[in-house]
Design an enzyme around this catalytic site. Structure first.
Site, PDB file in Angstrom:
ATOM      1  N   ARG A 268      14.434  -2.281 -34.322  1.00 42.01           N
ATOM      2  CA  ARG A 268      15.124  -1.126 -33.738  1.00 42.01           C
ATOM      3  C   ARG A 268      15.885  -1.603 -32.498  1.00 42.01           C
ATOM      4  O   ARG A 268      15.319  -2.274 -31.628  1.00 42.01           O
ATOM      5  CB  ARG A 268      14.112  -0.051 -33.371  1.00 42.01           C
ATOM      6  CG  ARG A 268      14.723   1.287 -32.933  1.00 42.01           C
ATOM      7  CD  ARG A 268      15.314   2.041 -34.103  1.00 42.01           C
ATOM      8  NE  ARG A 268      15.789   3.352 -33.723  1.00 42.01           N
ATOM      9  CZ  ARG A 268      15.040   4.465 -33.752  1.00 42.01           C
ATOM     10  NH1 ARG A 268      13.778   4.396 -34.158  1.00 42.01           N
ATOM     11  NH2 ARG A 268      15.545   5.625 -33.405  1.00 42.01           N
TER      12      ARG A 268
ATOM     13  N   GLU B 268      18.218   8.443 -45.687  1.00 39.83           N
ATOM     14  CA  GLU B 268      18.747   7.123 -45.322  1.00 39.83           C
ATOM     15  C   GLU B 268      17.747   6.039 -45.709  1.00 39.83           C
ATOM     16  O   GLU B 268      16.545   6.292 -45.775  1.00 39.83           O
ATOM     17  CB  GLU B 268      19.004   7.039 -43.799  1.00 39.83           C
ATOM     18  CG  GLU B 268      20.038   8.019 -43.285  1.00 39.83           C
ATOM     19  CD  GLU B 268      20.158   7.969 -41.769  1.00 39.83           C
ATOM     20  OE1 GLU B 268      19.420   7.174 -41.147  1.00 39.83           O
ATOM     21  OE2 GLU B 268      20.963   8.736 -41.201  1.00 39.83           O
TER      22      GLU B 268
ATOM     23  N   PHE C 137      22.904   4.174 -37.062  1.00 38.40           N
ATOM     24  CA  PHE C 137      22.675   5.488 -37.666  1.00 38.40           C
ATOM     25  C   PHE C 137      22.760   6.639 -36.666  1.00 38.40           C
ATOM     26  O   PHE C 137      22.584   7.789 -37.052  1.00 38.40           O
ATOM     27  CB  PHE C 137      21.331   5.537 -38.401  1.00 38.40           C
ATOM     28  CG  PHE C 137      20.156   5.008 -37.638  1.00 38.40           C
ATOM     29  CD1 PHE C 137      19.623   5.709 -36.570  1.00 38.40           C
ATOM     30  CD2 PHE C 137      19.570   3.815 -38.002  1.00 38.40           C
ATOM     31  CE1 PHE C 137      18.536   5.229 -35.875  1.00 38.40           C
ATOM     32  CE2 PHE C 137      18.470   3.329 -37.312  1.00 38.40           C
ATOM     33  CZ  PHE C 137      17.952   4.049 -36.242  1.00 38.40           C
TER      34      PHE C 137
ATOM     35  N   LYS D 256      15.360   3.040 -45.027  1.00 36.89           N
ATOM     36  CA  LYS D 256      14.603   2.554 -43.862  1.00 36.89           C
ATOM     37  C   LYS D 256      14.582   1.027 -43.905  1.00 36.89           C
ATOM     38  O   LYS D 256      13.850   0.425 -44.687  1.00 36.89           O
ATOM     39  CB  LYS D 256      13.182   3.101 -43.865  1.00 36.89           C
ATOM     40  CG  LYS D 256      12.453   2.829 -42.553  1.00 36.89           C
ATOM     41  CD  LYS D 256      11.064   3.422 -42.539  1.00 36.89           C
ATOM     42  CE  LYS D 256      10.468   3.382 -41.148  1.00 36.89           C
ATOM     43  NZ  LYS D 256      10.561   2.075 -40.496  1.00 36.89           N
TER      44      LYS D 256
ATOM     45  N   LYS E 229      11.249  -8.438 -41.668  1.00 39.87           N
ATOM     46  CA  LYS E 229      10.283  -8.957 -40.705  1.00 39.87           C
ATOM     47  C   LYS E 229       9.033  -9.450 -41.406  1.00 39.87           C
ATOM     48  O   LYS E 229       8.345 -10.339 -40.916  1.00 39.87           O
ATOM     49  CB  LYS E 229       9.903  -7.862 -39.699  1.00 39.87           C
ATOM     50  CG  LYS E 229      10.949  -7.591 -38.651  1.00 39.87           C
ATOM     51  CD  LYS E 229      10.364  -6.815 -37.494  1.00 39.87           C
ATOM     52  CE  LYS E 229       9.845  -5.460 -37.916  1.00 39.87           C
ATOM     53  NZ  LYS E 229       9.388  -4.657 -36.771  1.00 39.87           N
TER      54      LYS E 229
ATOM     55  N   GLU F  41      11.667  -1.011 -47.357  1.00 38.19           N
ATOM     56  CA  GLU F  41      10.475  -0.529 -46.668  1.00 38.19           C
ATOM     57  C   GLU F  41      10.173   0.923 -46.997  1.00 38.19           C
ATOM     58  O   GLU F  41       9.021   1.333 -46.995  1.00 38.19           O
ATOM     59  CB  GLU F  41      10.639  -0.709 -45.157  1.00 38.19           C
ATOM     60  CG  GLU F  41       9.360  -0.475 -44.393  1.00 38.19           C
ATOM     61  CD  GLU F  41       9.534  -0.658 -42.898  1.00 38.19           C
ATOM     62  OE1 GLU F  41       8.526  -0.708 -42.192  1.00 38.19           O
ATOM     63  OE2 GLU F  41      10.687  -0.754 -42.444  1.00 38.19           O
TER      64      GLU F  41
ATOM     65  N   LYS G  76       7.056   6.152 -46.662  1.00 36.19           N
ATOM     66  CA  LYS G  76       6.823   4.775 -47.080  1.00 36.19           C
ATOM     67  C   LYS G  76       5.787   4.775 -48.202  1.00 36.19           C
ATOM     68  O   LYS G  76       4.816   5.542 -48.153  1.00 36.19           O
ATOM     69  CB  LYS G  76       6.323   3.937 -45.892  1.00 36.19           C
ATOM     70  CG  LYS G  76       7.327   3.874 -44.743  1.00 36.19           C
ATOM     71  CD  LYS G  76       6.703   3.286 -43.492  1.00 36.19           C
ATOM     72  CE  LYS G  76       6.431   1.819 -43.636  1.00 36.19           C
ATOM     73  NZ  LYS G  76       5.972   1.218 -42.351  1.00 36.19           N
TER      74      LYS G  76
ATOM     75  N   GLU H  40      19.408  -0.316 -36.364  1.00 42.08           N
ATOM     76  CA  GLU H  40      18.425  -1.317 -36.771  1.00 42.08           C
ATOM     77  C   GLU H  40      19.133  -2.657 -36.898  1.00 42.08           C
ATOM     78  O   GLU H  40      20.154  -2.766 -37.592  1.00 42.08           O
ATOM     79  CB  GLU H  40      17.801  -0.925 -38.118  1.00 42.08           C
ATOM     80  CG  GLU H  40      16.542  -1.660 -38.447  1.00 42.08           C
ATOM     81  CD  GLU H  40      15.293  -1.004 -37.866  1.00 42.08           C
ATOM     82  OE1 GLU H  40      14.204  -1.568 -38.053  1.00 42.08           O
ATOM     83  OE2 GLU H  40      15.415   0.062 -37.227  1.00 42.08           O
TER      84      GLU H  40
END
Length: 906
Positions: A271, A264, A360, A266, A338, A420, A444, A324
């Site tokens: 959150r 998936e 999700f 990110k 962010k 991300e 990441k 999210e």
């Protein structure tokens, strides 16, 4: 009703903590276990005598884990406040050594073995001045702490002070040492949160991760023989979400054993849990904070719920969704991160972006808890819960994969899209709140060697540490060099970021030893030195560039931060990779190189693709020096400004208390609070019964809450600024108010009309513009026809209105004439003065020669186009008069409309 807490002295708990802090390893837990067992035994005896006894270990546990107690989220008390109270209570001279130790508690010379820890410094000061044993029980201490938290929130400063003084006067030095740590929410006894909870009950830590409530843990797990076999999840009770473990693509073949897994995106958002119960909606963040008011508690309020309330399928009465919250632009479909200093939880200043929930997972449906079902089953159930709403709520796309190569390709796609990273999830994983090793993996790019850029920045400032880092400079202000000529060394630097992680304890001690004689105290009063450009972020210490060291920094991205640092940008999640003692100070990154790096990859510091050659293990963060970073008791925007050095220059605001909630771009909150004190007033952080008014620039959540109480006048900042400029207390006018109490509103109705226009005071141009704007906003300012104005003038001005002379005239001036399809500008023929006269005396000037025109005025020095006007006039049903500008001036001189025939050009 008798309780255990009312019988156990606080001195017993303080003594226990002192013993625990001096023990090692398992002995710490044994001491705590003995205390808990004695508590339970005593509770059993009380219950046998009185069946109504319901007291649990909660009274003690909330003191052992003060940072987890939500009811006391913020005491609003810092070390300096306590120091001043101790000086007052103990009648210490302000210049005495004892007072100096309390005020300057960070100085290593003022503490024995624990520099920077206020509780330890206070203990040595209090020891010869306090009784050996206090007189308060655990219940009484809790009551005082509850009173401090409650009264601090409501702004009752006198009651806050009363509770604090009661504690200080009735506890021994040792008890006060541990009380201070409880108030500061950092116990430092050597037992972690998990260890304390596990001693109380084997399932306590897991249960707390679900409920986030110590009171529920103590109430439902009071019997150690009773086990929690299934995670309890309920609508309306936030829980810590399941987290992902760090990984790299190469690990997945071994982890997943060749089985299928989900991939998936990110998203870089917030959150968020959505709890739905019929038409009631609740939104909780990762840490359990409630944002329901912002997103909407029902289908009619908020900036999200009204758009998704109808998307749930029939039969869905209640549910809990995990996802999210991101900001998305409805037209461009761009998701904002962010890292761009964008806060989707804010209910204002979203710049055209709107909240959108990417779902999700599902944890509950129609009272059925789903957390113990495998992820693949939960995903199937999720498909039948709601219909996606474009740019408002959708289900996260999950791609099935079986090899690390597929994962590698997904990661590279994420790098290309500036996302991300990716999440990899085991289809068989069950949902375990707050667990990081449960089958979910986050990949990441910045945690893979070779994908991110390392930045060499120069240390130019430092900050003192707290807790285990007390007495050390533990955080550093880093800078980049201004461009300089080849062959020379940089002479000017711009502050860029603040970093305080990534180094080991040994590296920190060695760096402090090397730098100890090179730090220079920084004074904001003198300002920064000529070689340094600072933003709002100010260090405690400075160091000359030639005496400093370069740090090799790694971060996820470069983010915009307009005025906090001298560069206008900073790093997101910076950490020290290496202290570059081998590199000279002048070879640090330059401002030009920084801007090029920022533009090259749109701020991302991981712009290269990953391949199979990258190492198998992710970059792991070095072990932290302390278990938990010190958390501020009050959010930065709500902290009190230090006004101790402000000199009073006026009694303008004498005996008046103000609460400044937020500042503006011109006037910061801190500067306004200093201005209030300078003019004799008092600035508080929470409005109370004595507050004169609340001042703010933006109506944010706190302001909305204040307005909802209807107890305080909320006034624009401009009023305060005008008062200080005028050096007098100006009365409020309706345009100054963001909200008025009923009493103030009643006074306004006596002196002002519905649009804020005074019945008695002369109106200024600015005030009149505000009144007109309000009338227009309410839709009551409508265009008025000239015929209507003429009727009014005829009715009320019997002898005629002086300035309504040409009211019924619609005049065309032949200065820029359009006849047919041609436009000709007549040079050297100005009718500008005539135009002003006509307008002043009520005429309507027409830009086009249309059927409404009654007069055409020509310049008597240029009559070359008169034949064209006459020809056009013959073809019209309603004729117009053709006159020179003399007709206008003669009419004004005579005060009446003269016959046009005598002024028609020959």
């Amino acid at each position: 009703m008798t309780t255990v807490a009312s019988k156990v002295p606080f001195s017993e708990l303080a003594g226990l903590l002192e013993k625990i802090s001096k023990k090692q390893g398992a002995d710490k837990k044994l001491l705590l276990q003995e205390f808990i067992n004695r508590w339970r035994d005593f509770h059993g005896k009380l219950h046998a005598d009185d069946a109504n006894t319901t007291d649990s270990f909660y009274s003690a546990l909330r003191l052992l884990l003060p940072h987890l107690e939500r009811e006391r989220a913020a005491y609003g008390i810092k070390e300096n406040t306590l120091a001043k109270l101790y000086i007052e209570v103990l009648c210490l001279g302000k210049d005495s050594p004892a007072a100096d130790k309390l005020i300057k508690y960070r100085a290593p010379k003022n503490a024995k073995g624990d520099a920077g820890d206020f509780a330890t410094v206070a203990y040595f000061v209090l020891k010869p001045r306090c009784p050996e044993k206090g007189s308060l029980t655990i219940e009484e201490v809790n009551q005082c702490l509850d009173g401090i938290a409650t009264n601090q929130t409501t702004g009752k400063k006198d009651l806050v002070r009363k509770n604090i003084l009661h504690l200080l006067r009735n506890l021994s030095a040792l008890e006060q040492k541990w009380l201070i740590r409880m108030i500061m929410k950092e116990l430092k006894c050597g037992l972690s949160q998990q260890a304390i909870l596990n001693v109380f009950h084997p399932d306590a830590n897991e249960y707390f991760n679900v409920t986030t409530s110590l009171e529920k843990v103590c109430a439902n797990l009071k019997d150690p023989s009773t086990r929690m076999h299934e995670i309890e999840i309920s609508v309306g009770a936030p829980f810590h979400p399941m987290l992902g473990e760090l990984a790299v693509p190469k690990q997945l073949d071994k982890i997943m054993e060749g089985k299928m897994f989900y991939i998936e995106i990110k998203f870089d958002g917030e959150r968020m849990q959505l709890h739905k119960k019929e038409d009631e909606y609740m939104y909780f963040s990762r840490n359990g904070h409630n944002y329901s008011r912002t997103f909407g508690e029902n289908p009619y309020d908020g900036n999200l719920t009204p758009y998704i309330a109808n998307c749930f399928k029939p039969g869905v009465k209640n549910c809990i969704l995990d996802g999210e919250m991101v900001g998305i632009h409805p037209e461009t479909k761009i998701i904002r991160t962010k890292g761009e200093n964008f806060d989707i939880k804010s209910d204002t200043n979203l710049d055209g972006y709107q909240p959108c929930l990417c779902v999700f997972d599902i944890l509950l449906l129609n009272d059925r808890v789903l957390s113990n079902l495998p992820l693949r089953e939960r995903k199937e159930i999720l498909k039948d819960v709601f219909n996606p709403v474009e740019c408002r709520m959708f289900i996260a796309e999950s791609k099935e994969a079986t090899t690390s190569k597929e994962c590698l390709q997904a990661l590279n796609d994420a790098i290309d899209k500036r996302e991300e990273g990716i999440m990899v999830k085991n289809p068989d994983s069950v949902y375990k709140p707050s667990v990081r090793k449960g089958g979910w993996y986050k990949i990441k790019p910045e945690y893979m060697r070779g994908l991110g850029d390392d930045l060499d920045v120069l240390v130019v400032g430092g900050y003192f540490g707290v807790g285990a880092r007390g007495g050390l400079v533990s955080h550093f202000l880093c800078a980049v060099a201004e461009p300089f000529e080849p062959g020379e060394k940089p002479s000017k630097f711009r502050s860029f970021c603040r970093v305080g992680s990534g180094y080991s304890r040994k590296e920190l001690f060695e760096f402090n030893r090397r730098m100890q004689d090179k730090w220079i105290p920084y004074s904001d009063r003198k300002g920064p030195p000529s070689w340094l450009i600072l933003g709002r972020e100010k260090p405690s210490l400075l160091v000359e560039p030639s005496d400093s060291t370069i740090l090799q920094i790694k971060a996820s991205e470069i983010t915009s931060d307009s005025d906090k640092f001298g560069t206008g940008c900073t790093l997101r999640f910076p950490r020290v990779e290496k202290i570059r003692s081998d590199k000279p100070w002048h070879e640090c990154l330059t401002f030009t190189e920084l801007k090029e790096l920022q533009e090259q990859f749109a701020g991302k510091l991981a712009g290269r693709h990953a391949d199979e050659d990258h190492e198998d293990e992710p970059i792991k963060k070095k072990k932290k020096v302390v278990v938990r970073q010190e958390k501020p008791l009050v959010a930065p925007q709500f902290r009190a400004t230090d006004t101790s050095q402000v000199k009073k220059v006026s009694e303008l605001f004498e005996d008046k208390e103000f609460c400044v909630v937020n500042g503006s771009s011109k006037h910061s909150k801190a500067s306004l609070e200093k201005k209030i004190v300078e003019y004799g007033g008092t600035a508080v952080q929470h409005p109370g019964p004595e507050t004169f008014c609340v001042l703010c620039d933006k109506v944010q959540m706190k302001v909305k809450n204040i307005i909802s109480t209807n107890k305080h006048d909320v006034v624009k900042l401009d009023w305060l600024v005008r008062c200080t400029e005028a050096r007098r207390l100006l009365p409020w006018v309706p345009s100054d108010m963001l909200h008025a109490r009923p009493e103030t509103e009643a006074l306004f109705k006596q002196n002002y009309d519905d649009y804020g226009d005074s019945y008695t005071e002369d109106t200024t141009i600015d005030q009149l513009m505000v009144v007109f704007k309000k009338v227009q906003e309410e839709g009551k300012l409508k265009p008025v026809s000239t015929d209507f104005i003429a009727e009014i003038e005829n009715k009320y001005f019997v002898e005629g209105s002086t300035y309504g002379l040409f009211r019924l005239c619609r005049v065309y001036l032949d200065d820029n004439t359009v006849i047919g399809d041609k436009s000709t500008h007549i040079k050297d023929c100005s009718l500008e003065l005539t135009s002003l006269e006509l307008r002043m005396y009520g005429a309507t000037l027409c830009e086009m020669l249309n059927e409404d025109v009654t007069h055409v005025v020509l310049c008597d020095r240029d009559l070359g186009r008169i034949d064209k006007f006459r020809s056009l006039n013959r073809s019209r049903w309603q004729k117009f008069h053709i006159v020179t500008q003399d007709w206008v001036s003669d009419c004004i001189d005579n005060g009446k409309i003269l016959g046009e025939r005598g002024y028609e050009p020959a």
